[in-house]
Design a protein around this motif. Structure first.
Motif, mmCIF file in Angstrom:
data_model
loop_
_atom_site.group_PDB
_atom_site.id
_atom_site.type_symbol
_atom_site.label_atom_id
_atom_site.label_comp_id
_atom_site.label_asym_id
_atom_site.label_seq_id
_atom_site.Cartn_x
_atom_site.Cartn_y
_atom_site.Cartn_z
ATOM 1 N N UNK A 118 0.652 -1.247 -0.304
ATOM 2 C CA UNK A 118 -0.088 -0.365 -0.094
ATOM 3 C C UNK A 118 1.111 1.417 -0.074
ATOM 4 N N UNK A 119 1.802 1.510 0.801
ATOM 5 C CA UNK A 119 3.096 2.219 0.790
ATOM 6 C C UNK A 119 3.208 2.754 -0.286
ATOM 7 N N UNK A 120 4.061 1.780 -1.140
ATOM 8 C CA UNK A 120 4.608 1.516 -2.278
ATOM 9 C C UNK A 120 4.045 1.953 -4.019
ATOM 10 N N UNK A 138 13.429 6.074 -21.149
ATOM 11 C CA UNK A 138 12.162 6.668 -21.315
ATOM 12 C C UNK A 138 11.821 7.082 -20.204
ATOM 13 N N UNK A 139 11.381 8.571 -20.722
ATOM 14 C CA UNK A 139 11.627 9.421 -19.612
ATOM 15 C C UNK A 139 9.689 9.368 -18.626
ATOM 16 N N UNK A 140 8.987 8.895 -19.800
ATOM 17 C CA UNK A 140 8.442 8.864 -18.385
ATOM 18 C C UNK A 140 7.639 8.688 -17.227
ATOM 19 N N UNK A 144 1.559 2.111 -13.028
ATOM 20 C CA UNK A 144 2.546 1.319 -13.040
ATOM 21 C C UNK A 144 4.130 1.776 -11.845
ATOM 22 N N UNK A 145 5.352 1.440 -11.555
ATOM 23 C CA UNK A 145 6.243 1.329 -10.481
ATOM 24 C C UNK A 145 7.076 2.711 -11.652
ATOM 25 N N UNK A 147 16.582 -2.566 -10.884
ATOM 26 C CA UNK A 147 15.396 -3.218 -9.716
ATOM 27 C C UNK A 147 14.407 -3.454 -10.650
ATOM 28 N N UNK A 148 13.998 -2.162 -10.834
ATOM 29 C CA UNK A 148 12.803 -2.438 -12.138
ATOM 30 C C UNK A 148 12.656 -3.787 -12.738
#
Length: 335
Positions: free
Chosen positions: A122-124, A150-152, A171-172, A199-200
């Motif tokens: 929930x926090x992230x 990818x700047x978005x 998304x992340x 990491x992603x």
């Protein structure tokens, strides 16, 4: 029942002893992926052994309670355990109380784990949504195409404190503060973004959530408490390796030190002291919030191929033993 006792004994022994064996092999990140696999296998081995032991015990208790009490008594007292002892009301009540305590402890551990995982998610997700809402898209000038593909997914928050991190979401989001942009030059910014994208791509948020949840569920158990910290450290080193391949070691080292110290640093002017940690939101994976001195030293002094091969071999052996030990014990005890 003997198999259950053997598995339970293994789970308890491994939970307290394995960290002392694994930590020296993984502390310096000489073989990162093998180290991650070894820690995760150790945790899974202990959890599986404990779970199977409990299931065996429950099945035995349901099918033959007198046999369970007799086996427990003889495993502790040996020949001194007579039928008069394990059939007595006092002993039977003690075993029942022990079983109740184990059941309650298991339920509490499961509840703590679920609560920690849900709270972290929930926090992230909330932080990722808020960062995309209040932040601005990261913009780069001409000639900096190597910095961002990818700047978005990258946003900037107005905050003078240097920080760069990624948070899971839908998304992340990769988040940088305005303070970080002030101390990073384009190659260093590219290294930081490559680190966070690693990491992603590696789903390190999932590893962090799972291991931190286990540490919260089993308070005081060394394998899970130390394992969560070691997994976080190794995940950072793994992301460092990916970023170093994409942007070069000098740019990454300078970027880590710039964010950690809050001062712009050229890729050739790297200080050796004064490396504090930078605070980031809970649940986030930050470029310069975990073991920065150790990571910088590792990047500046990479291990030799021979040493890497030796540590990989030792960790692979440890991984194989951790994976095979519960099965071997169960088969031996069942003979």
């Amino acid at each position: 029942m003997t198999a259950a006792l053997a598995l339970l004994g293994y789970a308890a022994g491994a939970a307290w002893c394995v960290p002392a064996l694994l930590a020296p092999l993984t502390r310096h990140g000489i073989s990162v992926r093998a180290g991650l696999a070894a820690w995760l296998t150790a945790m899974a081995s202990v959890l599986l052994s404990g779970t199977v032991a409990v299931l065996f015990s429950v099945r035995t208790a349901a099918a033959d309670w007198p046999r369970l009490t007799a086996t427990l008594c003889r495993s502790v007292a040996g020949g001194a355990c007579t039928p008069e002892v394990y059939r007595s009301l006092f002993y039977q009540a003690g075993v029942a109380a022990l079983a109740a305590v184990l059941v309650v402890a298991s339920v509490v551990a499961l509840w703590r784990y679920g609560r920690r995982v849900q709270r972290s998610r929930r926090q992230t997700r909330a932080h990722a949504a808020a960062a995309r809402l209040v932040g601005r898209a990261l913009a780069t000038g001409a000639g900096s195409g190597a910095v961002v593909r990818r700047q978005a997914e990258a946003v900037v928050l107005d905050d003078p404190r240097p920080a760069a991190y990624c948070v899971a979401g839908r998304p992340a989001a990769i988040v940088l503060t305005s303070g970080a942009l002030e101390v990073l030059d384009p190659p260093q910014l590219g290294a930081v973004l490559a680190h966070e994208r690693a990491h992603l791509a590696h789903a390190d948020h999932l590893l962090a959530t799972l291991t931190q949840g286990l540490a919260a569920a089993f308070l005081g158990v060394p394998l899970f408490a130390q394992g969560a910290a070691e997994v976080a450290r190794l995940a950072e080193m793994s992301a460092d390796d990916t970023a170093a391949r994409a942007s070069g070691r000098p740019a990454l080292v300078a970027a880590l030190l710039a964010i950690a110290t809050g001062a712009a640093i050229s890729s050739t002017g790297i200080p050796s002291t004064g490396i504090p940690s930078t605070g980031v939101p809970g649940g986030a994976l930050a470029a310069a919030a975990h073991a920065v001195p150790a990571r910088v030293e590792r990047l500046l002094r990479p291990p030799t191929p021979g040493r890497s091969a030796a540590f990989t071999a030792m960790l692979t052996l440890a991984l194989a033993l951790l994976a095979a030990a519960p099965l071997a014990l169960a088969l031996f005890a069942a003979r």
